[in-house]
Design a protein around this motif. Sequence first.
Motif, PDB file in Angstrom:
ATOM      1  N   GLY A 266      -7.039   1.494 -18.565  1.00 46.34           N
ATOM      2  CA  GLY A 266      -6.114   1.165 -17.512  1.00 46.34           C
ATOM      3  C   GLY A 266      -4.852   1.663 -17.477  1.00 46.34           C
ATOM      4  N   GLY A 267      -4.695   2.494 -18.326  1.00 44.14           N
ATOM      5  CA  GLY A 267      -3.435   2.945 -18.225  1.00 44.14           C
ATOM      6  C   GLY A 267      -3.197   4.437 -17.817  1.00 44.14           C
ATOM      7  N   VAL A 268      -2.038   5.184 -17.748  1.00 49.85           N
ATOM      8  CA  VAL A 268      -1.905   6.444 -17.428  1.00 49.85           C
ATOM      9  C   VAL A 268      -2.235   7.490 -18.417  1.00 49.85           C
ATOM     10  CG1 VAL A 268      -0.385   8.329 -16.234  1.00 49.85           C
ATOM     11  CG2 VAL A 268      -0.018   5.780 -15.837  1.00 49.85           C
ATOM     12  N   ASP A 269      -3.276   8.207 -18.140  1.00 52.55           N
ATOM     13  CA  ASP A 269      -3.952   9.317 -19.201  1.00 52.55           C
ATOM     14  C   ASP A 269      -3.244  10.723 -18.853  1.00 52.55           C
ATOM     15  OD1 ASP A 269      -5.528  11.058 -20.527  1.00 52.55           O
ATOM     16  OD2 ASP A 269      -7.033   9.668 -20.945  1.00 52.55           O
ATOM     17  N   VAL A 270      -2.630  11.361 -19.851  1.00 51.41           N
ATOM     18  CA  VAL A 270      -2.096  12.524 -19.537  1.00 51.41           C
ATOM     19  C   VAL A 270      -2.388  13.281 -20.578  1.00 51.41           C
ATOM     20  CG1 VAL A 270       0.113  13.736 -19.498  1.00 51.41           C
ATOM     21  CG2 VAL A 270       0.209  11.457 -18.697  1.00 51.41           C
ATOM     22  N   ARG A 271      -2.877  14.629 -20.096  1.00 50.17           N
ATOM     23  CA  ARG A 271      -3.373  15.487 -20.819  1.00 50.17           C
ATOM     24  C   ARG A 271      -2.442  16.813 -20.888  1.00 50.17           C
ATOM     25  NH1 ARG A 271      -6.591  20.186 -21.350  1.00 50.17           N
ATOM     26  NH2 ARG A 271      -8.258  20.443 -22.940  1.00 50.17           N
ATOM     27  N   ALA A 272      -2.124  17.269 -21.935  1.00 54.06           N
ATOM     28  CA  ALA A 272      -0.776  18.520 -22.065  1.00 54.06           C
ATOM     29  C   ALA A 272      -1.645  19.511 -22.835  1.00 54.06           C
ATOM     30  CB  ALA A 272       0.241  17.974 -22.632  1.00 54.06           C
ATOM     31  N   ASP A 273      -1.524  20.841 -22.277  1.00 61.30           N
ATOM     32  CA  ASP A 273      -2.023  22.004 -23.011  1.00 61.30           C
ATOM     33  C   ASP A 273      -1.071  23.089 -22.881  1.00 61.30           C
ATOM     34  OD1 ASP A 273      -3.220  24.388 -23.803  1.00 61.30           O
ATOM     35  OD2 ASP A 273      -5.128  23.919 -22.808  1.00 61.30           O
ATOM     36  N   TYR A 274      -0.118  23.286 -23.878  1.00 61.43           N
ATOM     37  CA  TYR A 274       0.949  24.159 -24.058  1.00 61.43           C
ATOM     38  C   TYR A 274       0.659  25.148 -25.356  1.00 61.43           C
ATOM     39  CZ  TYR A 274       2.976  21.825 -20.250  1.00 61.43           C
ATOM     40  OH  TYR A 274       3.264  21.244 -18.961  1.00 61.43           O
ATOM     41  N   THR A 275       1.414  26.255 -25.242  1.00 58.58           N
ATOM     42  CA  THR A 275       1.543  27.327 -26.084  1.00 58.58           C
ATOM     43  C   THR A 275       3.067  27.525 -26.445  1.00 58.58           C
ATOM     44  OG1 THR A 275      -0.547  28.225 -25.725  1.00 58.58           O
ATOM     45  CG2 THR A 275       0.985  29.710 -26.982  1.00 58.58           C
ATOM     46  N   PHE A 276       3.360  27.702 -27.955  1.00 59.66           N
ATOM     47  CA  PHE A 276       4.710  27.890 -28.176  1.00 59.66           C
ATOM     48  C   PHE A 276       4.945  29.194 -28.875  1.00 59.66           C
ATOM     49  CE2 PHE A 276       3.977  23.447 -27.681  1.00 59.66           C
ATOM     50  CZ  PHE A 276       4.928  23.068 -26.629  1.00 59.66           C
ATOM     51  N   VAL A 277       5.952  29.947 -28.615  1.00 61.07           N
ATOM     52  CA  VAL A 277       5.790  31.221 -29.127  1.00 61.07           C
ATOM     53  C   VAL A 277       7.148  31.301 -30.154  1.00 61.07           C
ATOM     54  CG1 VAL A 277       6.056  33.842 -29.194  1.00 61.07           C
ATOM     55  CG2 VAL A 277       4.499  32.560 -27.772  1.00 61.07           C
ATOM     56  N   TYR A 278       7.302  31.690 -31.178  1.00 59.91           N
ATOM     57  CA  TYR A 278       8.495  31.621 -32.054  1.00 59.91           C
ATOM     58  C   TYR A 278       8.743  32.936 -32.848  1.00 59.91           C
ATOM     59  CZ  TYR A 278       7.381  26.638 -32.078  1.00 59.91           C
ATOM     60  OH  TYR A 278       6.745  25.311 -31.615  1.00 59.91           O
ATOM     61  N   ARG A 295      -0.369  26.787 -30.235  1.00 53.86           N
ATOM     62  CA  ARG A 295      -0.968  26.454 -28.936  1.00 53.86           C
ATOM     63  C   ARG A 295      -1.573  24.855 -29.496  1.00 53.86           C
ATOM     64  NH1 ARG A 295      -6.583  27.660 -25.701  1.00 53.86           N
ATOM     65  NH2 ARG A 295      -6.579  26.316 -24.092  1.00 53.86           N
ATOM     66  N   ARG A 296      -1.060  23.746 -28.534  1.00 53.17           N
ATOM     67  CA  ARG A 296      -1.214  22.375 -28.621  1.00 53.17           C
ATOM     68  C   ARG A 296      -2.160  21.659 -27.511  1.00 53.17           C
ATOM     69  NH1 ARG A 296       0.418  20.910 -33.675  1.00 53.17           N
ATOM     70  NH2 ARG A 296       2.520  22.018 -34.483  1.00 53.17           N
ATOM     71  N   VAL A 297      -2.909  20.942 -27.703  1.00 56.80           N
ATOM     72  CA  VAL A 297      -3.654  20.223 -26.793  1.00 56.80           C
ATOM     73  C   VAL A 297      -3.404  18.827 -27.071  1.00 56.80           C
ATOM     74  CG1 VAL A 297      -5.890  19.623 -25.843  1.00 56.80           C
ATOM     75  CG2 VAL A 297      -5.409  22.219 -26.170  1.00 56.80           C
ATOM     76  N   LEU A 298      -2.822  18.256 -26.179  1.00 56.76           N
ATOM     77  CA  LEU A 298      -2.466  16.459 -26.401  1.00 56.76           C
ATOM     78  C   LEU A 298      -2.893  15.668 -25.437  1.00 56.76           C
ATOM     79  CD1 LEU A 298      -0.398  14.683 -28.437  1.00 56.76           C
ATOM     80  CD2 LEU A 298       1.225  15.362 -26.820  1.00 56.76           C
ATOM     81  N   GLU A 299      -3.465  14.406 -25.919  1.00 57.18           N
ATOM     82  CA  GLU A 299      -3.951  13.582 -24.844  1.00 57.18           C
ATOM     83  C   GLU A 299      -3.323  12.304 -25.174  1.00 57.18           C
ATOM     84  OE1 GLU A 299      -7.866  11.827 -22.497  1.00 57.18           O
ATOM     85  OE2 GLU A 299      -8.366  13.336 -24.206  1.00 57.18           O
ATOM     86  N   VAL A 300      -2.423  11.634 -24.496  1.00 54.68           N
ATOM     87  CA  VAL A 300      -1.912  10.387 -24.693  1.00 54.68           C
ATOM     88  C   VAL A 300      -1.955   9.512 -23.570  1.00 54.68           C
ATOM     89  CG1 VAL A 300      -0.095  11.609 -26.241  1.00 54.68           C
ATOM     90  CG2 VAL A 300       0.206  11.179 -23.483  1.00 54.68           C
ATOM     91  N   GLU A 301      -1.917   8.161 -23.916  1.00 57.66           N
ATOM     92  CA  GLU A 301      -1.910   7.100 -22.610  1.00 57.66           C
ATOM     93  C   GLU A 301      -0.782   6.275 -22.709  1.00 57.66           C
ATOM     94  OE1 GLU A 301      -5.277   4.082 -20.803  1.00 57.66           O
ATOM     95  OE2 GLU A 301      -5.677   5.115 -22.695  1.00 57.66           O
ATOM     96  N   LEU A 302      -0.229   5.898 -21.762  1.00 58.26           N
ATOM     97  CA  LEU A 302       0.805   4.733 -21.300  1.00 58.26           C
ATOM     98  C   LEU A 302       0.021   3.616 -21.086  1.00 58.26           C
ATOM     99  CD1 LEU A 302       3.815   4.120 -21.270  1.00 58.26           C
ATOM    100  CD2 LEU A 302       3.527   4.673 -19.160  1.00 58.26           C
ATOM    101  N   LEU A 303       0.122   2.632 -21.880  1.00 60.75           N
ATOM    102  CA  LEU A 303      -0.917   1.311 -21.850  1.00 60.75           C
ATOM    103  C   LEU A 303       0.125   0.391 -20.884  1.00 60.75           C
ATOM    104  CD1 LEU A 303      -2.566   0.950 -25.230  1.00 60.75           C
ATOM    105  CD2 LEU A 303      -3.619   1.877 -23.012  1.00 60.75           C
ATOM    106  N   ASP A 304      -0.778  -0.515 -20.371  1.00 59.86           N
ATOM    107  CA  ASP A 304       0.147  -1.680 -19.920  1.00 59.86           C
ATOM    108  C   ASP A 304       0.505  -2.720 -20.687  1.00 59.86           C
ATOM    109  OD1 ASP A 304       1.098  -3.807 -18.225  1.00 59.86           O
ATOM    110  OD2 ASP A 304      -0.548  -3.825 -16.865  1.00 59.86           O
ATOM    111  N   PRO A 305       1.700  -2.796 -20.966  1.00 64.90           N
ATOM    112  CA  PRO A 305       2.052  -3.930 -22.163  1.00 64.90           C
ATOM    113  C   PRO A 305       1.438  -5.546 -21.576  1.00 64.90           C
ATOM    114  CG  PRO A 305       3.823  -2.937 -21.802  1.00 64.90           C
ATOM    115  CD  PRO A 305       2.801  -2.226 -20.665  1.00 64.90           C
ATOM    116  N   ALA A 306       1.222  -5.794 -20.372  1.00 61.22           N
ATOM    117  CA  ALA A 306       0.659  -6.848 -19.948  1.00 61.22           C
ATOM    118  C   ALA A 306      -0.723  -7.020 -20.308  1.00 61.22           C
ATOM    119  CB  ALA A 306       0.988  -7.093 -18.441  1.00 61.22           C
TER     120      ALA A 306
END
Length: 378
Positions: A266-278, A295-306
């Motif tokens: 029930g929270g906001v699900d965000v998926r990020a796919d980014y590549t970084f060159v050093y 290259r990083r693939v990251l999936e996070v969620e902002l939950l509802d504290p209520a």
Amino acid sequence: MSDKPSEEPSSTPEIPDEVWEQFARDTERDIRGSAPKEPSARARLVTERLRQQEARGELPEGWRTNPAQGAKDRAGRRRRLWAVIGVPLAVAVALVALKPSLLPGDPFGSESDTAAASPLPDETAAPTGAPAATDPETPTLDEPFAGSPALRWADGASGIVPPKATAVGGISEDRVETALELTKKLLVGSNLDPKTVGGERPAAALAVLDPKQPELLDDLNRSLRTPDQDHDPLSMFSRFDPADVRLVGDVIKTRGRMTFKKGDQGGVDVRADYTFVYPVVRTDGSPEVTRTIVRRVLEVELLDPARYVATPGRLNVLHHDRDVGNTACGIYDGYLHPRFPSAEPSGSPATGPTTDPYDRSQELGADGSEPCGTVSRT
């Protein structure tokens, strides 16, 4: 004595009669030629017509002047004009000869990759293939991204552009925007923050994670204290050993995309796919530059504290995966170890396949357990 007076010779020479006659004829001819002549009827008619045209303003200015003098004046004006135009023109030609890139476009086909490289538009969908091959230029301290597709990528955090936030599944636009902003902060803190990249503790990234999420922070802290194969901080953070290498300049190239949806909890699900060159150099003073690509693939969620046990304004990590191009295999000290062409390889031999680290069209493995391989380009 004679009665006739004596005759003394004259001091003035006598002029023959025929000379006097020729002089008289020439003088008469010259007088007739220089005397004013009565204009003919045709001449009087032309003169009157010109006078009337001049009165009406139909004749160009200076028509009465001497044509030869007019031509001389025009030549003088042309010389003055060239003096005004010619000097700046000569200076401009000299500048273009020294630096052809001052001209718009590339009329001589002489632009370098850096001058010709225009930034790519933001990535909004998965690419359909790897970036096209570039000229095989060797990276240098002045041009650390020469010969790399990342030359046209954005610099650092400017390459992380969240999509426009909108309400989704009953979740407000403001909450979606908060989730996107926190995800960007996590990516920046994990992969772009100078302290993190320089091998220090990634405090900025850890501050975004929810301390109430079971085990995650404990595992990350342990991996930072005592890294090993099972507890590797590189799974989340991009870090280099400051005793081994340092960044060239302060630019890390970035490219990728971010999407969002309503999460399973029930929270906001965000998926990020980014590549970084050093781009990096060794700290031993060698000017040789190489690049490591993460290259990083990251999936996070902002939950509802209520509704859940969660900290307001903190993210829960649902999944994180990474793929690293150009780092030594079999070293688990918590740092990336770039390979340099002129240096002896370190770590274990590569047993995995050769891959293109710039190919963002392929999905990463489910658990990141593929054997360490080599890269086709850096």
